[in-house]
Design a protein around this motif. Structure first.
Motif, PDB file in Angstrom:
ATOM      1  N   THR A   1       0.847  -1.186   0.000  1.00 41.79           N
ATOM      2  CA  THR A   1       0.000   0.000   0.000  1.00 41.79           C
ATOM      3  C   THR A   1       0.883   1.237   0.000  1.00 41.79           C
ATOM      4  OG1 THR A   1      -1.662  -1.194   1.304  1.00 41.79           O
ATOM      5  CG2 THR A   1      -1.884   1.190   1.173  1.00 41.79           C
ATOM      6  N   SER A   2       0.618   2.146  -0.934  1.00 36.44           N
ATOM      7  CA  SER A   2       1.414   3.364  -1.038  1.00 36.44           C
ATOM      8  C   SER A   2       0.997   4.365   0.034  1.00 36.44           C
ATOM      9  CB  SER A   2       1.243   3.989  -2.419  1.00 36.44           C
ATOM     10  OG  SER A   2      -0.117   4.346  -2.632  1.00 36.44           O
ATOM     11  N   GLU A   3       1.752   5.453   0.139  1.00 37.24           N
ATOM     12  CA  GLU A   3       1.465   6.464   1.165  1.00 37.24           C
ATOM     13  C   GLU A   3       0.085   7.085   0.982  1.00 37.24           C
ATOM     14  OE1 GLU A   3       4.544   9.338   1.330  1.00 37.24           O
ATOM     15  OE2 GLU A   3       6.082   7.917   2.008  1.00 37.24           O
ATOM     16  N   ASP A   4      -0.387   7.130  -0.262  1.00 36.58           N
ATOM     17  CA  ASP A   4      -1.718   7.706  -0.501  1.00 36.58           C
ATOM     18  C   ASP A   4      -2.836   6.663  -0.398  1.00 36.58           C
ATOM     19  OD1 ASP A   4      -1.252   6.242  -2.769  1.00 36.58           O
ATOM     20  OD2 ASP A   4      -1.470   7.907  -4.180  1.00 36.58           O
ATOM     21  N   GLY A   5      -2.485   5.457   0.069  1.00 34.16           N
ATOM     22  CA  GLY A   5      -3.482   4.433   0.322  1.00 34.16           C
ATOM     23  C   GLY A   5      -3.820   3.547  -0.850  1.00 34.16           C
ATOM     24  N   LYS A   6      -3.140   3.718  -1.979  1.00 36.47           N
ATOM     25  CA  LYS A   6      -3.440   2.905  -3.151  1.00 36.47           C
ATOM     26  C   LYS A   6      -2.747   1.550  -3.059  1.00 36.47           C
ATOM     27  CE  LYS A   6      -4.318   6.699  -6.381  1.00 36.47           C
ATOM     28  NZ  LYS A   6      -3.909   7.353  -7.658  1.00 36.47           N
ATOM     29  N   LEU A   7      -3.455   0.543  -3.547  1.00 36.34           N
ATOM     30  CA  LEU A   7      -2.936  -0.814  -3.522  1.00 36.34           C
ATOM     31  C   LEU A   7      -1.995  -1.039  -4.690  1.00 36.34           C
ATOM     32  CD1 LEU A   7      -3.284  -3.507  -1.921  1.00 36.34           C
ATOM     33  CD2 LEU A   7      -4.985  -4.148  -3.640  1.00 36.34           C
ATOM     34  N   GLY A   8      -0.873  -1.710  -4.415  1.00 42.67           N
ATOM     35  CA  GLY A   8       0.088  -2.019  -5.466  1.00 42.67           C
ATOM     36  C   GLY A   8       0.630  -3.428  -5.311  1.00 42.67           C
ATOM     37  N   PHE A   9       1.498  -3.806  -6.239  1.00 43.50           N
ATOM     38  CA  PHE A   9       2.027  -5.163  -6.288  1.00 43.50           C
ATOM     39  C   PHE A   9       3.511  -5.091  -6.601  1.00 43.50           C
ATOM     40  CE2 PHE A   9      -2.201  -4.684  -8.043  1.00 43.50           C
ATOM     41  CZ  PHE A   9      -2.953  -5.473  -7.196  1.00 43.50           C
ATOM     42  N   ARG A  10       4.313  -5.911  -5.900  1.00 46.55           N
ATOM     43  CA  ARG A  10       5.753  -5.902  -6.142  1.00 46.55           C
ATOM     44  C   ARG A  10       6.303  -7.316  -6.202  1.00 46.55           C
ATOM     45  NH1 ARG A  10       9.379  -1.570  -3.016  1.00 46.55           N
ATOM     46  NH2 ARG A  10      10.884  -2.619  -4.398  1.00 46.55           N
TER      47      ARG A  10
ATOM     48  N   GLN B   1       3.884 -15.858  -3.502  1.00 44.62           N
ATOM     49  CA  GLN B   1       3.681 -14.525  -4.058  1.00 44.62           C
ATOM     50  C   GLN B   1       2.181 -14.262  -3.991  1.00 44.62           C
ATOM     51  OE1 GLN B   1       5.095 -13.789  -8.068  1.00 44.62           O
ATOM     52  NE2 GLN B   1       4.879 -11.569  -7.810  1.00 44.62           N
ATOM     53  N   HIS B   2       1.773 -13.292  -3.168  1.00 45.87           N
ATOM     54  CA  HIS B   2       0.362 -13.071  -2.844  1.00 45.87           C
ATOM     55  C   HIS B   2      -0.443 -12.662  -4.070  1.00 45.87           C
ATOM     56  CE1 HIS B   2      -2.323 -11.627   0.734  1.00 45.87           C
ATOM     57  NE2 HIS B   2      -3.008 -12.298  -0.163  1.00 45.87           N
ATOM     58  N   ARG B   3       0.106 -11.752  -4.842  1.00 43.78           N
ATOM     59  CA  ARG B   3      -0.471 -11.369  -6.130  1.00 43.78           C
ATOM     60  C   ARG B   3       0.676 -11.144  -7.105  1.00 43.78           C
ATOM     61  NH1 ARG B   3      -4.424 -12.805  -3.878  1.00 43.78           N
ATOM     62  NH2 ARG B   3      -6.543 -11.934  -3.992  1.00 43.78           N
ATOM     63  N   ILE B   4       0.402 -11.391  -8.361  1.00 39.91           N
ATOM     64  CA  ILE B   4       1.439 -11.283  -9.385  1.00 39.91           C
ATOM     65  C   ILE B   4       1.677  -9.820  -9.747  1.00 39.91           C
ATOM     66  CG2 ILE B   4       2.120 -11.994 -11.704  1.00 39.91           C
ATOM     67  CD1 ILE B   4       1.902 -14.286  -9.626  1.00 39.91           C
ATOM     68  N   ASP B   5       2.936  -9.427  -9.758  1.00 38.26           N
ATOM     69  CA  ASP B   5       3.325  -8.099 -10.221  1.00 38.26           C
ATOM     70  C   ASP B   5       3.451  -8.157 -11.739  1.00 38.26           C
ATOM     71  OD1 ASP B   5       4.533  -5.711 -10.881  1.00 38.26           O
ATOM     72  OD2 ASP B   5       6.124  -5.853  -9.374  1.00 38.26           O
ATOM     73  N   THR B   6       2.516  -7.556 -12.433  1.00 36.17           N
ATOM     74  CA  THR B   6       2.478  -7.684 -13.890  1.00 36.17           C
ATOM     75  C   THR B   6       3.475  -6.765 -14.590  1.00 36.17           C
ATOM     76  OG1 THR B   6       0.651  -6.093 -14.000  1.00 36.17           O
ATOM     77  CG2 THR B   6       0.071  -8.434 -13.901  1.00 36.17           C
ATOM     78  N   THR B   7       4.327  -6.081 -13.836  1.00 35.54           N
ATOM     79  CA  THR B   7       5.388  -5.271 -14.443  1.00 35.54           C
ATOM     80  C   THR B   7       6.735  -5.981 -14.409  1.00 35.54           C
ATOM     81  OG1 THR B   7       6.043  -4.123 -12.400  1.00 35.54           O
ATOM     82  CG2 THR B   7       4.187  -3.196 -13.630  1.00 35.54           C
ATOM     83  N   VAL B   8       6.801  -7.109 -13.728  1.00 35.29           N
ATOM     84  CA  VAL B   8       8.059  -7.848 -13.574  1.00 35.29           C
ATOM     85  C   VAL B   8       7.882  -9.254 -14.128  1.00 35.29           C
ATOM     86  CG1 VAL B   8       9.745  -8.754 -11.916  1.00 35.29           C
ATOM     87  CG2 VAL B   8       8.661  -6.540 -11.501  1.00 35.29           C
ATOM     88  N   PRO B   9       8.736  -9.699 -15.036  1.00 33.26           N
ATOM     89  CA  PRO B   9       8.620 -11.076 -15.532  1.00 33.26           C
ATOM     90  C   PRO B   9       8.630 -12.077 -14.370  1.00 33.26           C
ATOM     91  CG  PRO B   9      10.204  -9.846 -16.844  1.00 33.26           C
ATOM     92  CD  PRO B   9       9.864  -8.973 -15.668  1.00 33.26           C
ATOM     93  N   ILE B  10       7.738 -13.036 -14.417  1.00 33.37           N
ATOM     94  CA  ILE B  10       7.643 -14.003 -13.325  1.00 33.37           C
ATOM     95  C   ILE B  10       8.963 -14.754 -13.145  1.00 33.37           C
ATOM     96  CG2 ILE B  10       6.724 -15.884 -14.759  1.00 33.37           C
ATOM     97  CD1 ILE B  10       5.759 -15.013 -11.088  1.00 33.37           C
TER      98      ILE B  10
END
Length: 348
Positions: A95-104, A131-140
């Motif tokens: 979760t970012s500082e502004d409360g938005k959900l992200g994935f890494r 891995q809880h959720r897939i980060d679609t910006t990073v090759p698996i």
């Protein structure tokens, strides 16, 4: 139905050697999302009761709380209990500082998240790290490369994925064997049966079914929604919205009728259906109450015939339930593709 005397069997989860209790415990609800956190004393008592009852496969995540759920589990595992359990946790939701959900899923984050979870849990090794959720910006392949290193270093024993697509599962498994896939699977959510489950079975990957009671709906139907605490996010789930709930309650009512005929509860029947999917499936229902935990254990002794299974599956067809499983901000296996490996990511 008498639950107390039932001995929880063991099972092989996946083909890499991990053995767990045939039913696990989702620990999340003790700390996060489903109403106010359970007081530590009561939560620890429930966790230790589960372990003493044979439920030794415990599931948490650094996102639950955040972080407080891992701290709670670490507290419960003191006094020699660590060696009695199979400990699963997850990384990748942020979760970012502004409360938005992200994935890494970048290597630096994978390693730092693992080290932080080890500290909070008070252990030297995690049995199953998802891995809880897939980060679609990073090759698996890149994410798996770092996880593979953590296995080689002895920080984790087995690797898992959660809500990954069939093709992502295949690509990940080619880097290092995946032991388990955690996915939502129940009479309430059967879409995974088309591609995800067959892929896991082809590759020898165990299946961990989360929310096997439809986030509680298959235990108490519309009463669940009526009694949810203020702030419980389930109130805003599409399936629990008024425009869908009137239709969706039909599944619960029919499950309830069959459960009555079999002298068990709707929750036990719904869990039994998951158990009857195969010896490679381990459901991880969560609860905050010892009586519900005992009832869930009782589901292991509910026997379903092929006719029972067919009747239940006719009621709960994959296309019957109205509404999506999640809000749009949560990535599921439908949106879990990662980019192909790039030359600059040569780390596997």
């Amino acid at each position: 139905m008498a639950e107390e005397a039932y001995k929880v069997p063991r099972m092989k989860l996946g083909s890499q050697g991990l053995e767990v209790s045939a039913q696990g415990l989702g620990v999340m609800g003790l700390s996060a999302f489903y109403g106010a956190p359970t007081p530590d004393t009561k939560a620890v008592a429930l966790l230790r009761h589960a372990i003493n009852s044979g439920i030794t496969f415990l599931d948490t995540s650094d996102f639950y709380g955040p972080e407080t759920n891992e701290l709670l589990l670490g507290k419960a595992l003191k006094d020699g209990l660590r060696e009695k359990v199979e400990l699963a946790t997850k990384f990748g939701l942020v979760t970012s500082e502004d409360g938005k959900l992200g994935f890494r899923g970048d290597p630096e984050y994978v390693r730092s998240a693992c080290e932080a979870s080890l500290r909070r849990l008070g252990v030297t090794c995690i049995d199953l790290y998802y891995q809880h959720r897939i980060d679609t910006t990073v090759p698996i392949e890149v994410t798996m490369g770092e996880l593979k290193k953590l296995v080689e270093e002895g920080r984790i024993k087995y690797i898992g994925l959660s809500e990954a697509s069939a093709s992502t599962i295949r690509r990940a498994h080619a880097v290092h064997p995946i032991t388990a896939l955690q996915i939502e699977w129940s009479l309430w959510s059967r879409d995974v049966e088309e591609y995800i489950i067959p892929t896991c079975r082809e590759l020898g990957i165990g299946i961990v079914a989360y929310s096997p009671l439809g986030r509680g709906f298959l235990a108490s139907g519309t009463k669940l929604v009526e009694n949810l605490e203020h702030g419980d996010p389930r109130k805003s789930l599409p399936r629990f919205k008024e425009e869908n709930l009137e239709h969706n309650k039909i599944v619960f009512e029919k499950v309830q009728a069959i459960a009555t005929s079999k002298s068990c509860t709707p929750a036990q029947l719904a869990l039994a259906w998951v158990h009857h999917q195969g010896d490679d499936v381990c459901p991880i229902p969560g609860t905050t109450k010892i009586e519900n935990l005992n009832q869930n254990i009782g589901a292991l002794s509910v026997k379903l015939t092929p006719d029972d299974m067919a009747e239940l599956e006719a009621i709960a067809r994959p296309d019957f339930v109205k509404g999506e499983r999640y809000w749009d901000v949560i990535t599921t296996y439908d949106h879990a593709e990662t980019p192909p490996p790039l030359s600059s990511w040569k780390q596997v």
